[in-house]
Scaffold this motif. Structure first.
Motif, PDB file in Angstrom:
ATOM      1  N   GLY A 169      15.111 -11.883  20.128  1.00  0.00           N
ATOM      2  CA  GLY A 169      15.131 -11.089  21.228  1.00  0.00           C
ATOM      3  C   GLY A 169      13.513 -10.595  21.476  1.00  0.00           C
ATOM      4  O   GLY A 169      13.241  -9.491  21.801  1.00  0.00           O
ATOM      5  N   ALA A 170      12.474 -11.463  21.025  1.00  0.00           N
ATOM      6  CA  ALA A 170      11.030 -10.986  20.863  1.00  0.00           C
ATOM      7  C   ALA A 170      10.279 -11.066  22.178  1.00  0.00           C
ATOM      8  O   ALA A 170       9.425 -10.131  22.213  1.00  0.00           O
ATOM      9  N   ALA A 171      10.778 -11.922  23.005  1.00  0.00           N
ATOM     10  CA  ALA A 171       9.919 -12.128  24.354  1.00  0.00           C
ATOM     11  C   ALA A 171      10.822 -12.726  25.251  1.00  0.00           C
ATOM     12  O   ALA A 171      11.862 -13.734  24.998  1.00  0.00           O
ATOM     13  N   PRO A 172      10.775 -12.545  26.672  1.00  0.00           N
ATOM     14  CA  PRO A 172      11.684 -13.241  27.634  1.00  0.00           C
ATOM     15  C   PRO A 172      11.461 -14.783  27.832  1.00  0.00           C
ATOM     16  O   PRO A 172      10.245 -15.073  27.615  1.00  0.00           O
ATOM     17  N   LEU A 173      12.480 -15.301  27.802  1.00  0.00           N
ATOM     18  CA  LEU A 173      12.497 -16.948  27.727  1.00  0.00           C
ATOM     19  C   LEU A 173      13.548 -17.409  28.650  1.00  0.00           C
ATOM     20  O   LEU A 173      14.455 -16.630  28.909  1.00  0.00           O
ATOM     21  N   PRO A 174      13.208 -18.544  29.012  1.00  0.00           N
ATOM     22  CA  PRO A 174      14.160 -19.276  29.865  1.00  0.00           C
ATOM     23  C   PRO A 174      15.541 -19.175  29.128  1.00  0.00           C
ATOM     24  O   PRO A 174      15.451 -19.811  28.057  1.00  0.00           O
ATOM     25  N   PRO A 175      16.683 -19.744  29.697  1.00  0.00           N
ATOM     26  CA  PRO A 175      18.041 -19.830  28.909  1.00  0.00           C
ATOM     27  C   PRO A 175      17.713 -21.331  28.374  1.00  0.00           C
ATOM     28  O   PRO A 175      17.413 -22.053  29.397  1.00  0.00           O
ATOM     29  N   LEU A 176      18.253 -21.539  27.137  1.00  0.00           N
ATOM     30  CA  LEU A 176      18.165 -23.016  26.529  1.00  0.00           C
ATOM     31  C   LEU A 176      19.105 -23.775  26.649  1.00  0.00           C
ATOM     32  O   LEU A 176      20.409 -23.140  26.375  1.00  0.00           O
ATOM     33  N   LEU A 177      19.160 -25.039  27.019  1.00  0.00           N
ATOM     34  CA  LEU A 177      20.217 -26.038  26.663  1.00  0.00           C
ATOM     35  C   LEU A 177      19.921 -26.837  25.339  1.00  0.00           C
ATOM     36  O   LEU A 177      18.702 -26.392  24.905  1.00  0.00           O
ATOM     37  N   GLY A 178      20.659 -27.760  25.305  1.00  0.00           N
ATOM     38  CA  GLY A 178      20.603 -28.479  23.941  1.00  0.00           C
ATOM     39  C   GLY A 178      19.140 -29.431  24.082  1.00  0.00           C
ATOM     40  O   GLY A 178      18.871 -29.782  25.087  1.00  0.00           O
ATOM     41  N   TYR A 179      18.870 -29.718  22.618  1.00  0.00           N
ATOM     42  CA  TYR A 179      17.758 -30.823  22.339  1.00  0.00           C
ATOM     43  C   TYR A 179      18.649 -31.902  22.126  1.00  0.00           C
ATOM     44  O   TYR A 179      19.435 -32.153  21.512  1.00  0.00           O
ATOM     45  N   GLU A 180      17.828 -33.064  22.589  1.00  0.00           N
ATOM     46  CA  GLU A 180      18.349 -34.770  22.160  1.00  0.00           C
ATOM     47  C   GLU A 180      17.110 -35.625  21.971  1.00  0.00           C
ATOM     48  O   GLU A 180      15.981 -35.457  22.205  1.00  0.00           O
ATOM     49  N   GLU A 181      17.481 -35.798  20.693  1.00  0.00           N
ATOM     50  CA  GLU A 181      15.977 -36.719  20.216  1.00  0.00           C
ATOM     51  C   GLU A 181      15.797 -37.813  21.092  1.00  0.00           C
ATOM     52  O   GLU A 181      14.477 -38.454  20.959  1.00  0.00           O
ATOM     53  N   ASP A 182      16.803 -38.642  21.493  1.00  0.00           N
ATOM     54  CA  ASP A 182      16.514 -39.706  22.300  1.00  0.00           C
ATOM     55  C   ASP A 182      17.336 -39.800  23.380  1.00  0.00           C
ATOM     56  O   ASP A 182      18.502 -40.191  23.722  1.00  0.00           O
ATOM     57  N   LEU A 183      16.851 -39.458  24.459  1.00  0.00           N
ATOM     58  CA  LEU A 183      17.387 -39.333  25.885  1.00  0.00           C
ATOM     59  C   LEU A 183      17.363 -40.813  26.346  1.00  0.00           C
ATOM     60  O   LEU A 183      16.399 -41.270  27.020  1.00  0.00           O
ATOM     61  N   GLU A 184      18.560 -41.317  26.602  1.00  0.00           N
ATOM     62  CA  GLU A 184      18.772 -42.745  27.373  1.00  0.00           C
ATOM     63  C   GLU A 184      18.962 -42.548  28.692  1.00  0.00           C
ATOM     64  O   GLU A 184      19.748 -41.493  29.063  1.00  0.00           O
ATOM     65  N   PRO A 185      18.514 -43.456  29.351  1.00  0.00           N
ATOM     66  CA  PRO A 185      17.733 -44.776  29.060  1.00  0.00           C
ATOM     67  C   PRO A 185      15.943 -44.403  28.971  1.00  0.00           C
ATOM     68  O   PRO A 185      15.406 -45.473  28.917  1.00  0.00           O
ATOM     69  N   LEU A 186      15.682 -43.004  28.961  1.00  0.00           N
ATOM     70  CA  LEU A 186      14.230 -43.068  28.858  1.00  0.00           C
ATOM     71  C   LEU A 186      13.752 -43.077  27.478  1.00  0.00           C
ATOM     72  O   LEU A 186      12.427 -43.470  27.288  1.00  0.00           O
ATOM     73  N   GLY A 187      14.742 -42.821  26.563  1.00  0.00           N
ATOM     74  CA  GLY A 187      13.977 -43.207  25.208  1.00  0.00           C
ATOM     75  C   GLY A 187      13.281 -42.218  24.553  1.00  0.00           C
ATOM     76  O   GLY A 187      12.265 -42.606  23.465  1.00  0.00           O
ATOM     77  N   ARG A 188      13.140 -40.611  24.940  1.00  0.00           N
ATOM     78  CA  ARG A 188      12.383 -40.052  24.574  1.00  0.00           C
ATOM     79  C   ARG A 188      12.736 -38.756  24.120  1.00  0.00           C
ATOM     80  O   ARG A 188      13.906 -38.526  24.756  1.00  0.00           O
ATOM     81  N   PRO A 189      12.488 -37.921  23.078  1.00  0.00           N
ATOM     82  CA  PRO A 189      12.836 -36.458  22.994  1.00  0.00           C
ATOM     83  C   PRO A 189      13.104 -35.780  24.369  1.00  0.00           C
ATOM     84  O   PRO A 189      12.103 -35.730  25.185  1.00  0.00           O
ATOM     85  N   PHE A 190      13.862 -34.898  24.398  1.00  0.00           N
ATOM     86  CA  PHE A 190      14.000 -33.993  25.509  1.00  0.00           C
ATOM     87  C   PHE A 190      15.007 -32.711  25.343  1.00  0.00           C
ATOM     88  O   PHE A 190      15.912 -32.810  24.461  1.00  0.00           O
ATOM     89  N   PHE A 191      14.708 -31.552  26.086  1.00  0.00           N
ATOM     90  CA  PHE A 191      15.458 -30.629  26.340  1.00  0.00           C
ATOM     91  C   PHE A 191      15.355 -29.931  27.634  1.00  0.00           C
ATOM     92  O   PHE A 191      14.361 -30.314  28.233  1.00  0.00           O
ATOM     93  N   ALA A 192      16.436 -29.108  28.042  1.00  0.00           N
ATOM     94  CA  ALA A 192      16.244 -28.385  29.447  1.00  0.00           C
ATOM     95  C   ALA A 192      16.448 -27.084  29.297  1.00  0.00           C
ATOM     96  O   ALA A 192      17.270 -26.524  28.239  1.00  0.00           O
TER      97      ALA A 192
END
Length: 367
Positions: free
Chosen positions: A99-122
């Motif tokens: 609770g240190a600073a205001p942040l957007p709500p986080l969704l999960g992280y994926e190491e290999d977002l297919e079919p783009l093949g790169r790390p991603f989070f939203a």
């Protein structure tokens, strides 16, 4: 700047959201927007997702971060930290838990977002205003054109309060040992100088950069030995915050985070202030705090004495100068400018760093 296969993105985002919300049905991705200015740090992907869950229709606006295809802009802090997206998601999760600073709500992280093949989070979309880099917020935009003096002061003080909140995190208690570049639980400024010297040498590829070389030597010789180590936001400036009513609503862009004397964040903040006002010949707007007022406010908000602001501003300018080497090379590689006009070394950041050190700059800016 780069070609986007929107079908590939839509398929990737649909699959991602389905994994995040297994109960969701009828998932549809619309309003996909990939800003043209992205691609030199994490790619930003804005999109709307609609779905049905438990018989009810839902809709949300999200922002995705996709790893650049040619790697992160900033040097990794240690083994296993080369993915900028993974780093940001991990540290933002900790900051949110604290609770240190205001942040957007986080969704999960994926190491290999297919079919783009790169790390991603939203993360959730946060509405608000963001001071621009081009044209600079000191020359046009809401801070110049519509904000009142009281609103300008409130914005700056709110940003410094958010920074101070980040610096109050006890990094050991918060489980941030994975970010420790020393490997022995004792991170120091010397670790950062080692990381940044190595990064600069790799990016320069045997090209001479006299100002950057002198800056690194000066920083090593004048290391204050500050043992007040904490979590550094890393890219601490008002353009990396979403503002609502001139108050910080979401702190963004964590890919430069590190365990370092926390005064480093104030130095980066002051460096961008100098470059945005003094170096651009822009008058300080009524109500916008002076550098001395910002230092005093940060001290009050953080409870920490500011001891070596010049040192940490030089450290910030050195980092920015090293980053600009990579940035200039990327511009050339992307076909945005010819090789003979590569601003990797002769640029306004090099000039600013030389001025801070009081040394000659043999590579005047071509920008």
């Amino acid at each position: 700047m780069f070609t986007v296969d929107q079908d590939g993105y839509i398929a990737a985002l649909t699959g991602y959201f389905a994994r995040q919300r297994p109960q969701a049905t009828g998932i549809a991705i619309t309003d996909l927007n990939i800003p043209v200015a992205t691609g030199f740090s994490n790619e930003t992907v804005l999109f709307t997702v609609s779905w049905t869950e438990d018989g009810e229709a839902h809709q949300d606006r999200l922002v995705g971060r996709l790893e650049p295809s040619d790697g992160p802009m900033f040097p990794p802090q240690g083994p296993g930290l080369a993915s900028s997206c993974h780093l940001q998601h991990r540290v933002m999760s900790v900051v949110a838990e604290q609770g240190a600073a205001p942040l957007p709500p986080l969704l999960g992280y994926e190491e290999d977002l297919e079919p783009l093949g790169r790390p991603f989070f939203a993360m959730g979309f946060v509405d608000g205003e963001v001071p621009a880099d081009n044209p600079r917020y000191t020359q046009s935009g809401f801070l110049v054109e519509s904000s009142t003096p009281a609103e300008r002061r409130r914005l700056v003080e709110s940003g410094l309060e958010a920074m101070a909140g980040i610096h109050r995190i006890d990094w050991r208690a918060a489980g941030l040992d994975w970010l420790d570049p020393s490997g022995i639980g004792e991170p120091t400024q010397a670790d950062q100088l080692r990381i940044w010297r190595g990064y600069a040498e790799r990016e320069l590829r045997y090209r001479d950069h006299p100002v950057l070389a002198q800056a690194l030597d000066w920083l090593e010789a004048n290391d204050p030995g500050d043992d007040r180590i904490g979590l550094s936001w890393g890219d601490s400036r008002i353009g990396n915050v979403i503002w609502q009513d001139h108050r910080a609503a979401a702190v963004l862009d964590w890919e430069a985070c590190a365990l370092v004397p926390t005064e480093a964040d104030l130095g980066w903040w002051l460096m961008f202030d100098r470059m945005s006002f003094d170096d651009m010949g822009a008058p300080r707007m009524d109500g916008y705090p002076t550098r001395e007022e910002m230092i005093a406010f940060y001290e009050a908000a953080s409870g920490k004495e500011v001891r070596q602001p010049h040192y940490w501003e030089v450290f910030g300018a050195m980092r920015f100068c090293a980053i600009f080497v990579r940035l200039g090379d990327r511009w050339v590689a992307a076909g945005l400018m010819p090789d003979e006009a590569n601003p990797a070394i002769p640029n306004m950041v090099t000039a600013s760093l030389a001025a801070l050190l009081g040394i000659e700059n043999p590579t005047p800016s071509i920008l």
